[in-house]
Design a protein around this motif. Structure first.
Motif, PDB file in Angstrom:
ATOM      1  N   THR A  54     -42.919 -54.579 -22.806  1.00 18.22           N
ATOM      2  CA  THR A  54     -43.166 -53.420 -21.946  1.00 18.22           C
ATOM      3  C   THR A  54     -43.670 -52.230 -22.766  1.00 18.22           C
ATOM      4  N   VAL A  55     -43.063 -52.002 -23.930  1.00 20.51           N
ATOM      5  CA  VAL A  55     -43.478 -50.882 -24.781  1.00 20.51           C
ATOM      6  C   VAL A  55     -44.934 -51.042 -25.201  1.00 20.51           C
ATOM      7  N   TRP A  56     -45.324 -52.237 -25.633  1.00 16.23           N
ATOM      8  CA  TRP A  56     -46.710 -52.432 -26.076  1.00 16.23           C
ATOM      9  C   TRP A  56     -47.681 -52.361 -24.899  1.00 16.23           C
ATOM     10  N   LEU A  57     -47.257 -52.823 -23.733  1.00 12.31           N
ATOM     11  CA  LEU A  57     -48.105 -52.702 -22.547  1.00 12.31           C
ATOM     12  C   LEU A  57     -48.327 -51.227 -22.208  1.00 12.31           C
ATOM     13  N   ARG A  58     -47.258 -50.438 -22.254  1.00 12.56           N
ATOM     14  CA  ARG A  58     -47.400 -48.999 -21.981  1.00 12.56           C
ATOM     15  C   ARG A  58     -48.246 -48.322 -23.049  1.00 12.56           C
ATOM     16  N   ALA A  59     -48.117 -48.772 -24.285  1.00 11.20           N
ATOM     17  CA  ALA A  59     -48.925 -48.192 -25.367  1.00 11.20           C
ATOM     18  C   ALA A  59     -50.413 -48.425 -25.097  1.00 11.20           C
ATOM     19  N   ILE A  60     -50.761 -49.628 -24.657  1.00  7.33           N
ATOM     20  CA  ILE A  60     -52.165 -49.921 -24.326  1.00  7.33           C
ATOM     21  C   ILE A  60     -52.632 -49.017 -23.186  1.00  7.33           C
ATOM     22  N   GLU A  61     -51.773 -48.889 -22.163  1.00  5.15           N
ATOM     23  CA  GLU A  61     -52.134 -48.080 -21.002  1.00  5.15           C
ATOM     24  C   GLU A  61     -52.311 -46.600 -21.357  1.00  5.15           C
ATOM     25  N   HIS A  62     -51.531 -46.100 -22.314  1.00  7.46           N
ATOM     26  CA  HIS A  62     -51.536 -44.671 -22.626  1.00  7.46           C
ATOM     27  C   HIS A  62     -52.295 -44.312 -23.900  1.00  7.46           C
ATOM     28  N   LEU A  63     -52.886 -45.292 -24.556  1.00  8.88           N
ATOM     29  CA  LEU A  63     -53.578 -45.024 -25.813  1.00  8.88           C
ATOM     30  C   LEU A  63     -54.704 -44.008 -25.635  1.00  8.88           C
ATOM     31  N   GLU A  64     -55.427 -44.103 -24.544  1.00 13.11           N
ATOM     32  CA  GLU A  64     -56.544 -43.178 -24.293  1.00 13.11           C
ATOM     33  C   GLU A  64     -56.078 -41.741 -24.125  1.00 13.11           C
ATOM     34  N   THR A  65     -54.850 -41.542 -23.634  1.00 12.09           N
ATOM     35  CA  THR A  65     -54.364 -40.185 -23.381  1.00 12.09           C
ATOM     36  C   THR A  65     -53.630 -39.589 -24.585  1.00 12.09           C
ATOM     37  N   LEU A  66     -53.479 -40.352 -25.626  1.00  7.16           N
ATOM     38  CA  LEU A  66     -52.805 -39.869 -26.832  1.00  7.16           C
ATOM     39  C   LEU A  66     -53.685 -38.827 -27.511  1.00  7.16           C
ATOM     40  N   ARG A  67     -53.195 -37.585 -27.570  1.00  6.27           N
ATOM     41  CA  ARG A  67     -54.003 -36.493 -28.122  1.00  6.27           C
ATOM     42  C   ARG A  67     -54.049 -36.529 -29.647  1.00  6.27           C
ATOM     43  N   THR A  68     -52.941 -36.871 -30.278  1.00  2.00           N
ATOM     44  CA  THR A  68     -52.863 -36.886 -31.730  1.00  2.00           C
ATOM     45  C   THR A  68     -52.402 -38.260 -32.177  1.00  2.00           C
ATOM     46  N   GLY A  74     -43.768 -41.507 -32.876  1.00  2.00           N
ATOM     47  CA  GLY A  74     -42.765 -40.806 -32.064  1.00  2.00           C
ATOM     48  C   GLY A  74     -42.818 -41.244 -30.614  1.00  2.00           C
ATOM     49  N   TRP A  75     -44.027 -41.435 -30.103  1.00  3.52           N
ATOM     50  CA  TRP A  75     -44.187 -41.904 -28.729  1.00  3.52           C
ATOM     51  C   TRP A  75     -43.564 -43.291 -28.586  1.00  3.52           C
ATOM     52  N   LEU A  76     -43.802 -44.154 -29.567  1.00  2.00           N
ATOM     53  CA  LEU A  76     -43.226 -45.502 -29.522  1.00  2.00           C
ATOM     54  C   LEU A  76     -41.695 -45.458 -29.549  1.00  2.00           C
ATOM     55  N   LYS A  77     -41.124 -44.580 -30.392  1.00  2.72           N
ATOM     56  CA  LYS A  77     -39.663 -44.447 -30.461  1.00  2.72           C
ATOM     57  C   LYS A  77     -39.092 -44.019 -29.122  1.00  2.72           C
ATOM     58  N   THR A  78     -39.668 -42.978 -28.545  1.00  2.67           N
ATOM     59  CA  THR A  78     -39.160 -42.458 -27.275  1.00  2.67           C
ATOM     60  C   THR A  78     -39.292 -43.497 -26.168  1.00  2.67           C
ATOM     61  N   THR A  79     -40.445 -44.130 -26.095  1.00  4.87           N
ATOM     62  CA  THR A  79     -40.681 -45.128 -25.059  1.00  4.87           C
ATOM     63  C   THR A  79     -39.737 -46.316 -25.228  1.00  4.87           C
ATOM     64  N   THR A  80     -39.515 -46.743 -26.462  1.00 11.33           N
ATOM     65  CA  THR A  80     -38.612 -47.874 -26.699  1.00 11.33           C
ATOM     66  C   THR A  80     -37.186 -47.511 -26.307  1.00 11.33           C
ATOM     67  N   ARG A  81     -36.723 -46.330 -26.698  1.00 13.74           N
ATOM     68  CA  ARG A  81     -35.364 -45.901 -26.302  1.00 13.74           C
ATOM     69  C   ARG A  81     -35.224 -45.886 -24.789  1.00 13.74           C
ATOM     70  N   ASN A  82     -36.222 -45.307 -24.108  1.00 17.87           N
ATOM     71  CA  ASN A  82     -36.168 -45.237 -22.649  1.00 17.87           C
ATOM     72  C   ASN A  82     -36.142 -46.625 -22.027  1.00 17.87           C
ATOM     73  N   GLU A  83     -36.944 -47.535 -22.553  1.00 22.04           N
ATOM     74  CA  GLU A  83     -36.971 -48.902 -22.023  1.00 22.04           C
ATOM     75  C   GLU A  83     -35.656 -49.627 -22.292  1.00 22.04           C
ATOM     76  N   CYS A  84     -35.051 -49.391 -23.459  1.00 22.30           N
ATOM     77  CA  CYS A  84     -33.747 -49.999 -23.757  1.00 22.30           C
ATOM     78  C   CYS A  84     -32.701 -49.515 -22.758  1.00 22.30           C
ATOM     79  N   LEU A  85     -32.678 -48.217 -22.511  1.00 25.26           N
ATOM     80  CA  LEU A  85     -31.717 -47.666 -21.551  1.00 25.26           C
ATOM     81  C   LEU A  85     -31.989 -48.180 -20.140  1.00 25.26           C
ATOM     82  N   ARG A  86     -33.273 -48.277 -19.793  1.00 25.22           N
ATOM     83  CA  ARG A  86     -33.633 -48.809 -18.474  1.00 25.22           C
ATOM     84  C   ARG A  86     -33.172 -50.262 -18.354  1.00 25.22           C
ATOM     85  N   ASN A  87     -33.335 -51.033 -19.417  1.00 22.51           N
ATOM     86  CA  ASN A  87     -32.914 -52.427 -19.414  1.00 22.51           C
ATOM     87  C   ASN A  87     -31.397 -52.534 -19.262  1.00 22.51           C
ATOM     88  N   LEU A  88     -30.669 -51.716 -19.989  1.00 24.03           N
ATOM     89  CA  LEU A  88     -29.206 -51.736 -19.880  1.00 24.03           C
ATOM     90  C   LEU A  88     -28.756 -51.350 -18.484  1.00 24.03           C
TER      91      LEU A  88
END
Length: 194
Positions: A54-68, A74-88
């Motif tokens: 899921t994290v890598w799928l979201r990364a592909i989807e949001h890569l174009e909008t990544l400004r820096t 950092g985006w990967l860390k936050t997204t992974t934490r959120n997905e872990c919590l969502r999974n739990l």
């Protein structure tokens, strides 16, 4: 000779342009970070695989909008934490129940912070190494290969005198320390007394 790693800025720009090799290099570089976070939440292997996918799928989807590009880790860390919590949460386990049984999964967990910091440092060193001049990359690669390459061999491979290997290594390491990718870690470690 192994090619030096490309900077995250170059990889993101190439991946945005559709370069599959650049995308694969991003995944190879940051997959350990994503897995470390999943591991810290003590997800089952199947759940960790789902979160990672899921994290890598979201990364592909949001890569174009990544400004820096440098913000990607950092985006990967936050997204992974959120997905872990969502999974739990989806598994009818809250982080607090999970916490009582196995470990502390709060985002301020010292073990998680240490793993993330180590992954960030490794990525920063790879990025800084890629910015070194080619002669420094070749010399440091030979010296750090773990094979205890004799100076005589290094001298003949790089066509430099044996007596200049040590001073050249020192200058190359100084250049590595001065790379912008490592400066933030050096100042952070100095503030923390490490």
């Amino acid at each position: 000779m192994v090619n030096p790693p490309r900077s995250i800025e170059a990889l993101v720009a190439e991946a945005k342009a559709g370069n599959q090799d650049a995308w694969n290099a991003i995944v190879d570089r940051y997959a350990p970070l994503v897995w470390a976070i999943c591991h810290s939440y003590r997800l089952s292997p199947a759940d960790a695989a789902d979160v990672t996918q899921t994290v890598w799928l979201r990364a592909i989807e949001h890569l174009e909008t990544l400004r820096t590009a440098a913000a990607l880790p950092g985006w990967l860390k936050t997204t992974t934490r959120n997905e872990c919590l969502r999974n739990l949460s989806a598994s009818a386990r809250t982080p607090w129940q999970f916490n009582e049984v196995t470990m502390d999964v709060r985002s301020d967990s010292p073990a998680l912070d240490a793993e993330l910091l180590a992954a960030e440092r490794r990525a920063a060193v790879r990025e800084a190494f890629a910015q070194l001049p080619p002669h420094c990359q070749r010399l440091l690669t030979l010296l750090m290969s773990g094979d205890d390459v004799p100076y005589k061999t290094i001298s003949s491979q790089l066509d430099i005198p044996v007596g200049s290997i040590g001073p050249t290594r020192s200058r190359c390491l100084d250049k590595l320390r001065d790379c912008p990718a490592l400066r933030s870690f050096a100042s952070r470690d100095a503030r923390n007394g490490e």
